[in-house]
Design a protein around this motif. Structure first.
Motif, mmCIF file in Angstrom:
data_model
loop_
_atom_site.group_PDB
_atom_site.id
_atom_site.type_symbol
_atom_site.label_atom_id
_atom_site.label_comp_id
_atom_site.label_asym_id
_atom_site.label_seq_id
_atom_site.Cartn_x
_atom_site.Cartn_y
_atom_site.Cartn_z
ATOM 1 N N PRO A 136 -23.550 1.102 -8.206
ATOM 2 C CA PRO A 136 -23.545 1.051 -9.805
ATOM 3 C C PRO A 136 -24.123 2.298 -10.555
ATOM 4 O O PRO A 136 -25.033 2.848 -9.884
ATOM 5 C CB PRO A 136 -24.459 -0.309 -10.074
ATOM 6 N N SER A 137 -23.912 2.644 -11.789
ATOM 7 C CA SER A 137 -24.378 3.352 -12.525
ATOM 8 C C SER A 137 -25.766 3.241 -13.004
ATOM 9 O O SER A 137 -26.040 2.241 -13.412
ATOM 10 C CB SER A 137 -23.693 3.842 -13.489
ATOM 11 N N PRO A 138 -26.566 3.897 -12.452
ATOM 12 C CA PRO A 138 -28.138 3.630 -12.974
ATOM 13 C C PRO A 138 -28.263 3.545 -14.640
ATOM 14 O O PRO A 138 -29.090 2.774 -15.230
ATOM 15 C CB PRO A 138 -29.133 5.009 -12.409
ATOM 16 N N ALA A 139 -27.281 4.170 -15.418
ATOM 17 C CA ALA A 139 -27.149 4.122 -16.675
ATOM 18 C C ALA A 139 -26.834 2.703 -17.197
ATOM 19 O O ALA A 139 -27.195 2.344 -18.265
ATOM 20 C CB ALA A 139 -26.380 5.334 -17.130
ATOM 21 N N ASP A 140 -26.596 2.127 -16.439
ATOM 22 C CA ASP A 140 -26.038 0.609 -16.591
ATOM 23 C C ASP A 140 -27.257 -0.388 -16.201
ATOM 24 O O ASP A 140 -27.343 -1.226 -16.837
ATOM 25 C CB ASP A 140 -24.773 0.150 -16.108
#
Length: 309
Positions: free
Chosen positions: A255-259
């Protein structure tokens, strides 16, 4: 492309682990010496580390303390493999876990990351046991985790956080939820490994939102969707997937760390967030530049080396 907005993540403390330097085993001629790992960890700008496989770093508390102090490093937690579904091996498992817990406590850390054994050999990919547990085995897993967690907390002031892992019996989201529902939050909680959750087809954000009070520790990593598709199509082992580069540095992968980071930042808990990019085996010069870029990216999301930073 606009810059990723910085968020407030004051409850999260960033670190890394030997895994991000291609270390899976206590001894292996394809791994860098522990002194190089520690030197490069500090050079990359990290101050916290997880201990990794028992025996890779010094196991004598004073020697370990001296090595860490010389580089300004601190320990976030210990790491151990163990089988909760094999009651006949309880005594042997507990003896080993006690060694790791004692070293973890001596290093001033209060978390023990417990990884279930893989049902496929890490090097050959051969199946060593069935990939699914029976109902009776699942019941035993919950009881064993609570029993172990209570021992660790009462005797070592160390909290048990169980780590879902590819090719293990706690891998998919239903398996993770089954484990959480079978255990008592006083004794056993979750090391949320974002990459392994994605590898097993799970939804990290959903787990954080619904089971946030059970998240006691975090490994942050990302998986390449194209290689995940190969895993499914070719029934690859995790070891083979890693060789193909399934574990990637941010911002690539899922997953995106930004999420993930904003969701973790909402939790009412101080959490270690430990970078783990599975690289075994890799050339010795590969890890350091990746570690630097990863730290810089995660710093940009508000993840720093201390919760108050």
């Amino acid at each position: 492309m606009s810059a990723v907005p910085r968020i407030t993540a004051g409850n999260l403390c960033l670190g890394s682990a030997p895994d991000s330097w291609g270390v899976w085993f206590a001894e292996d001629d394809r791994q860098v010496p522990y002194t190089r790992f520690l030197d490069e960890l500090a050079e990359a700008g990290y101050s916290w580390l997880e201990l990794g496989p028992y025996g890779y770093l010094p196991v004598e508390p004073q020697r370990l303390a001296d090595e860490l102090a010389a580089r300004g490093l601190k320990v976030s937690g210990g790491t151990v493999f163990g089988a909760l579904h094999r009651p006949e091996q309880w005594d042997e498992m507990l003896t080993h876990v006690r060694r790791v817990a004692a070293l973890t406590a001596a290093a001033g850390a209060h978390h023990l990351v417990f990884i279930p054994p893989l049902y496929r050999d890490e090097k050959t990919g051969d199946f060593t046991e069935p990939p699914e547990l029976t109902a009776a085995q699942w019941a035993g897993v919950g009881e064993a985790a609570d029993r172990l967690g209570r021992i660790l907390l009462d005797e070592y002031d160390v909290r048990l956080v169980v780590h879902p892992h590819a090719d293990s019996h706690i891998q998919t989201q239903p398996e993770i939820e089954r484990f959480l529902n079978a255990t008592d939050s006083r004794w056993a909680n979750l090391c949320l490994d974002t990459g392994h959750v994605a590898y097993g087809g799970g939804d990290n954000v959903d787990l954080i939102r619904r089971f946030g009070e059970r998240v006691g520790y975090v490994h942050i990593k990302q998986m390449d969707p194209e290689i995940l598709a190969q895993v499914a199509a070719e029934k690859l082992s995790f070891g083979e997937a890693v060789k193909r580069g399934v574990c990637v540095e941010p911002p690539a992968g899922v997953p995106s760390p930004a999420d993930i980071v904003p969701e973790l930042a909402k939790l009412d808990a101080e959490l270690f967030v430990i970078v783990e990019q599975d690289l075994y085996p890799c050339a010795p010069d590969v890890p350091l530049p990746i570690a630097v870029r990863t730290r810089e990216y995660l710093n940009g999301l508000g993840l720093n080396g201390d919760p108050t930073a």
